[in-house]
Design a protein around this motif. Structure first.
Motif, PDB file in Angstrom:
ATOM      1  N   GLY A  48      48.151  57.369 -19.080  1.00  0.00           N
ATOM      2  CA  GLY A  48      48.599  55.988 -19.053  1.00  0.00           C
ATOM      3  C   GLY A  48      48.217  55.200 -20.281  1.00  0.00           C
ATOM      4  O   GLY A  48      47.530  55.672 -21.182  1.00  0.00           O
TER       5      GLY A  48
ATOM      6  N   HIS B 280      48.884  46.460 -10.070  1.00  0.00           N
ATOM      7  CA  HIS B 280      47.838  45.665 -10.709  1.00  0.00           C
ATOM      8  C   HIS B 280      48.391  44.390 -11.347  1.00  0.00           C
ATOM      9  O   HIS B 280      47.731  43.357 -11.346  1.00  0.00           O
TER      10      HIS B 280
ATOM     11  N   ALA C  30      50.175  51.681 -10.875  1.00  0.00           N
ATOM     12  CA  ALA C  30      49.030  52.583 -11.013  1.00  0.00           C
ATOM     13  C   ALA C  30      48.883  53.399  -9.738  1.00  0.00           C
ATOM     14  O   ALA C  30      49.197  52.917  -8.633  1.00  0.00           O
TER      15      ALA C  30
ATOM     16  N   TYR D 265      46.211  56.609  -8.015  1.00  0.00           N
ATOM     17  CA  TYR D 265      45.004  57.417  -8.127  1.00  0.00           C
ATOM     18  C   TYR D 265      45.096  58.510  -7.068  1.00  0.00           C
ATOM     19  O   TYR D 265      45.073  58.217  -5.869  1.00  0.00           O
TER      20      TYR D 265
ATOM     21  N   ASN E 236      44.607  60.272 -12.441  1.00  0.00           N
ATOM     22  CA  ASN E 236      44.850  58.838 -12.487  1.00  0.00           C
ATOM     23  C   ASN E 236      46.062  58.568 -13.371  1.00  0.00           C
ATOM     24  O   ASN E 236      46.157  59.088 -14.482  1.00  0.00           O
TER      25      ASN E 236
ATOM     26  N   SER F 197      48.414  55.281 -14.820  1.00  0.00           N
ATOM     27  CA  SER F 197      48.412  53.818 -14.869  1.00  0.00           C
ATOM     28  C   SER F 197      49.180  53.288 -16.064  1.00  0.00           C
ATOM     29  O   SER F 197      49.066  53.821 -17.178  1.00  0.00           O
TER      30      SER F 197
END
Length: 383
Positions: A171, A226, A245, A247, A261, A263
């Protein structure tokens, strides 16, 4: 040499990915090298037919590259018996219908992912293609990255011993669009338009994990938004309804655990935009887009935790670079070559619509896991 023309309807080339990676760096690059040599005295010469909704944009691209054929009529193009392959890099929400029409028309199909907005649709495409007897492929570009090719070399050579875990970080910060233009189109952040990082990236993680380490057996994910407000291409604010995002924790066949992860709201503090660390009983590796570094069991230092003493070791310097040992072509072009060989020389090929459906399945189950707050098994799918 006998030159054989293969006509490819390319839908979505006015978009960044369709234009840069598929048209310019793949199909036109093949033309620049004189076509694709099949090794039997035949050279395939790809002839793209640019397809889309904006005729002026298509004609501008055609004029820029000296191409002759553009169309805004999907049905007419698919009805043309001279079209051999239909390629799709449209927005996700438009893809399933277009692929269905192409398969029904008897065209071989090659497509970006996700192949559909849900698993039922993705499986229906795979079954239809199987029943119609057409060749079909799904873009899986990450597996052709130099860093991951080196990582696969290590896996195949038994470097890791028993693989214990995989940690992935992907990301970067995508500008909101108010004071700097966003690097990604606004539809990526609207769920109603097929946006979201889970539907975008989990299909990638499925085939990377599947091909390198083993099939994903379960998923536990947390997806979130986010940045709740962004600004579109006209500078107008809009609500971001899709996740930016995610996870994820993935249990793999064989017992290894992967944590990845993803993002679009993270600032990069790593060497490359995506990195995977693989730890095994005999050694570890960190692979990115191009580089891959290793630390063997016999050369592993003995770190000691002491928060009262400043670290004197430069941990990155304790790793060894994996050499290229090969020429790495553009990954999109490399996969186009494999698919064209599959279509015209019947070469083996496994990155098909069923593989694409596995990616859609993982994204669907990842979103469900996030919504329900629990780990979910990933059943094996078949036609």
């Amino acid at each position: 040499m006998t030159r054989k023309t293969v006509r490819i309807a390319m839908n979505g080339v006015t978009g960044r990915m369709g234009y840069r990676q598929h048209l310019v760096r793949s199909i036109l690059a093949l033309r620049e090298q004189g076509g694709l040599d099949l090794g039997d005295g035949t050279v395939l010469w790809p002839e793209p037919v640019l397809l889309g909704r904006r005729e002026h944009a298509l004609r501008e691209i055609a004029e820029r590259h000296g191409l002759d054929h553009v169309s805004t009529d999907l049905d007419a193009v698919l009805a043309d018996p001279g079209i051999d392959i239909y390629f799709d890099s449209q927005v996700t929400s438009a893809r399933e219908e277009a692929l269905t029409k192409a398969i029904a028309a008897g065209k071989h199909v090659y497509t970006e992912k996700p192949t559909a907005t849900g698993l039922d649709g993705a499986l229906a495409l795979a079954r239809l293609a199987h029943d119609k007897g057409v060749k079909h492929g799904v873009v899986q570009d990450k597996i052709f990255l130099p860093g991951l090719l080196k990582l696969k070399r290590l896996v195949d050579g038994g470097f890791f011993g028993r693989i214990l875990s995989v940690r992935g970080e992907f990301g970067y910060w995508v500008f909101e669009g108010d004071w700097q233009p966003a690097q990604r189109p606004s539809w990526n952040y609207r769920a109603e338009d097929g946006g979201g990082i889970v539907v975008d990236m989990f299909p990638h993680w499925e085939y990377v994990l599947h091909e390198l380490f083993g099939r994903v057996r379960s998923v536990q994910a947390l997806a979130t938004t986010h940045i709740p407000q962004r600004w579109d291409e006209q500078g107008k604010p809009y609500d971001a309804t899709a996740d930016d995002a995610a996870y994820g924790v993935f249990e793999l066949e064989g017992g290894a655990i992967a944590q990845i992860n993803s993002s679009w709201a993270v600032r990069v503090h790593r060497d490359e935009l995506v990195e995977f660390q693989v730890d095994g009983t005999e050694g570890s590796a960190v692979a990115g887009l191009r580089r891959c570094r290793v630390q063997h069991r016999s050369a592993t230092p003995r770190p000691v935790w002491n928060p009262d003493v400043p670290a004197t070791e430069v941990f990155r310097d304790q790793w060894q670079e994996v050499p290229d040992n090969a020429e790495f072509d553009n990954g999109f072009k490399a996969q186009w070559e494999l698919f064209l060989r599959h279509v015209h020389a019947d070469a083996p090929y496994h990155r098909d619509l069923l593989a694409g459906a596995r990616g859609v399945q993982l994204a669907e189950l990842g979103l469900r896991s996030s919504a329900e707050g629990r780990r979910i098994d990933v059943p094996e799918i078949v036609l």
